[in-house]
Design an enzyme around this catalytic site. Structure first.
Site, PDB file in Angstrom:
ATOM      1  N   ARG A  97      -3.737  -7.149 -13.780  1.00  0.00           N
ATOM      2  CA  ARG A  97      -5.076  -7.180 -14.391  1.00  0.00           C
ATOM      3  C   ARG A  97      -5.075  -6.461 -15.756  1.00  0.00           C
ATOM      4  O   ARG A  97      -4.445  -5.434 -15.936  1.00  0.00           O
ATOM      5  CB  ARG A  97      -6.051  -6.515 -13.423  1.00  0.00           C
ATOM      6  CG  ARG A  97      -7.460  -6.280 -13.967  1.00  0.00           C
ATOM      7  CD  ARG A  97      -7.608  -4.883 -14.505  1.00  0.00           C
ATOM      8  NE  ARG A  97      -8.986  -4.572 -14.857  1.00  0.00           N
ATOM      9  CZ  ARG A  97      -9.338  -3.549 -15.647  1.00  0.00           C
ATOM     10  NH1 ARG A  97      -8.424  -2.765 -16.140  1.00  0.00           N
ATOM     11  NH2 ARG A  97     -10.598  -3.319 -15.905  1.00  0.00           N
ATOM     12  N   THR A 157      -9.988   6.076 -19.910  1.00  0.00           N
ATOM     13  CA  THR A 157      -9.378   5.672 -21.167  1.00  0.00           C
ATOM     14  C   THR A 157      -9.553   6.705 -22.277  1.00  0.00           C
ATOM     15  O   THR A 157     -10.451   7.533 -22.201  1.00  0.00           O
ATOM     16  CB  THR A 157     -10.109   4.366 -21.539  1.00  0.00           C
ATOM     17  OG1 THR A 157      -9.826   3.446 -20.515  1.00  0.00           O
ATOM     18  CG2 THR A 157      -9.777   3.817 -22.869  1.00  0.00           C
TER      19      THR A 157
HETATM   20  N1  ASP Z   1     -11.873   0.327 -19.688  1.00  0.00           N
HETATM   21  C1  ASP Z   1     -10.681   0.606 -18.941  1.00  0.00           C
HETATM   22  C2  ASP Z   1     -10.292  -0.602 -18.162  1.00  0.00           C
HETATM   23  O1  ASP Z   1     -11.142  -1.251 -17.594  1.00  0.00           O
HETATM   24  C3  ASP Z   1     -10.806   1.748 -18.009  1.00  0.00           C
HETATM   25  C4  ASP Z   1     -11.416   2.992 -18.567  1.00  0.00           C
HETATM   26  O2  ASP Z   1     -12.165   2.960 -19.521  1.00  0.00           O
HETATM   27  O3  ASP Z   1     -11.142   4.050 -17.985  1.00  0.00           O
HETATM   28  O4  ASP Z   1      -9.129  -0.873 -18.060  1.00  0.00           O
END
Ligand code: ASP
Length: 341
Positions: free
Chosen positions: A236, A208
């Protein structure tokens, strides 16, 4: 009479001093700005990035943080700066957001984003959008113009069309790297964070992007955007678009953006827990983040990281993994640009 004279003199002197105090106090207070960004946490050491890849990440993060910092010094609002920085990260194929978003099990790029203004607690969020070029801009428009906070899927895209937010053919989000990563995850039947090798069933990768900032007016803001987990199923939704889980800002405490396997950050409402510990327990930001990331999330086998900015302009970067793409400039002008521990 003499006594009376001294009394008048005293009152006069005192009131002059007060006037002086009133007029000098605002000038004496040095306004501060601070900014931090992340591009995801994970076991980055295992990725064995080449020197060129490392340079591409650090150079990009360095120039972004410099431009965000300069904008804040020029008087830009923190809410506008976090939206602009996250938007630029969405346009880069380096990160798991926008152009670089990972593929979901559906074979589509299902993206989530959220933004929050600590000055007035206004916030906006989107999840599961597949045709919005910059999901953070859509979230920011919802924050400003919608009676709702959180829109999902086709409804979010319908709102985007009504508001003239750029929609794009989903093929824009195709990158060979993400496609190959998706094929590998499909073969292993794994759901993973974007910048780790899939290690087996339900093992993850996190990638992210996020940004937090403090502006000259003392206002805090946070923004987060993601493609979520590689090969995620059933539409999801992770923590990133959930206010209080992956994203949170409140002038009374701090601004936070998280990254990691979202389920653990949702369970512990990570971002707002960090903010509450700072606000109510008066904990320093690094202790508050440590409790949430290590004592709660890591103890329960969760992994990830966060960035935090305080109203004082102090920054915290913390992660339980071997790395987190990150950069920042704090209120004292101290700059950080790093990938590993
Ligand atoms: N937090 C994000 C998610 O679970 C993934 C990430 O941080 O890369 O969708």
């Amino acid at each position: 009479m003499k006594k009376y004279f001294y009394f008048i003199l005293f009152v006069f002197f005192f009131s002059c001093n007060e006037t002086e105090k009133e007029s000098t106090t605002p000038q004496m207070k040095t306004p501060k700005v601070a900014i931090a960004l992340h591009g995801g946490a994970g076991n980055l050491k295992k990725l064995k990035l080449t020197k060129e890849e490392e340079e591409a990440y650090t150079h990009f993060m360095d120039s972004l943080i410099e431009s965000g910092h300069q904008a804040l010094l020029n008087g830009a609002k923190s809410i506008d700066v976090v939206a602009t920085i996250v938007s630029a990260m969405e346009d880069s194929p380096l990160f798991n957001a926008g152009k670089g978003a990972v593929f979901a099990h559906s074979g589509k790029n299902e993206m989530d984003a959220a933004i929050m203004n600590g000055a007035d607690m206004s916030c906006g969020a989107v999840a599961g959008v597949t045709r919005v070029k910059n999901p953070i801009q859509l979230a920011n428009d919802i924050r400003q113009h919608s009676e709702f906070i959180f829109l999902h899927g086709l409804g979010a895209e319908e709102y985007a069309a009504e508001r003239n937010i750029e929609l794009i053919d989903p093929s824009y989000f195709f990158t060979q790297k993400r496609w190959d990563q998706f094929q590998e995850a499909l073969e292993k039947d794994s759901t993973s964070l974007d910048h780790e090798k899939p290690e087996g069933k339900s093992e993850g990768k996190y990638g992210t992007v996020g940004c937090v900032a403090l502006d000259l007016e003392g206002n805090l803001a946070a923004a987060t955007s993601t493609g979520g987990l590689v090969n995620k199923k059933y539409q999801r939704i992770g923590d990133s678009p959930l206010i209080g889980a992956g994203t949170y800002a409140n002038n009374e405490s701090c601004a936070v953006s998280c990254t990691g396997k979202g389920e653990d950050f949702i369970r512990y409402t990570a971002a707002s827990s960090i903010a509450s510990r700072i606000q109510y327990l008066k904990e320093p930001a690094d202790s508050a983040a440590h409790v949430v990331l290590f004592d709660y999330i890591k103890k329960n086998k969760g992994r990830g990281g966060c960035i935090v900015v305080l109203p004082s302009g102090e920054l915290t970067f913390l992660f339980t993994t071997t790395g987190m793409y990150r950069a920042g400039i704090d209120a004292n002008g101290k700059k950080t640009v790093a990938i590993y521990e």
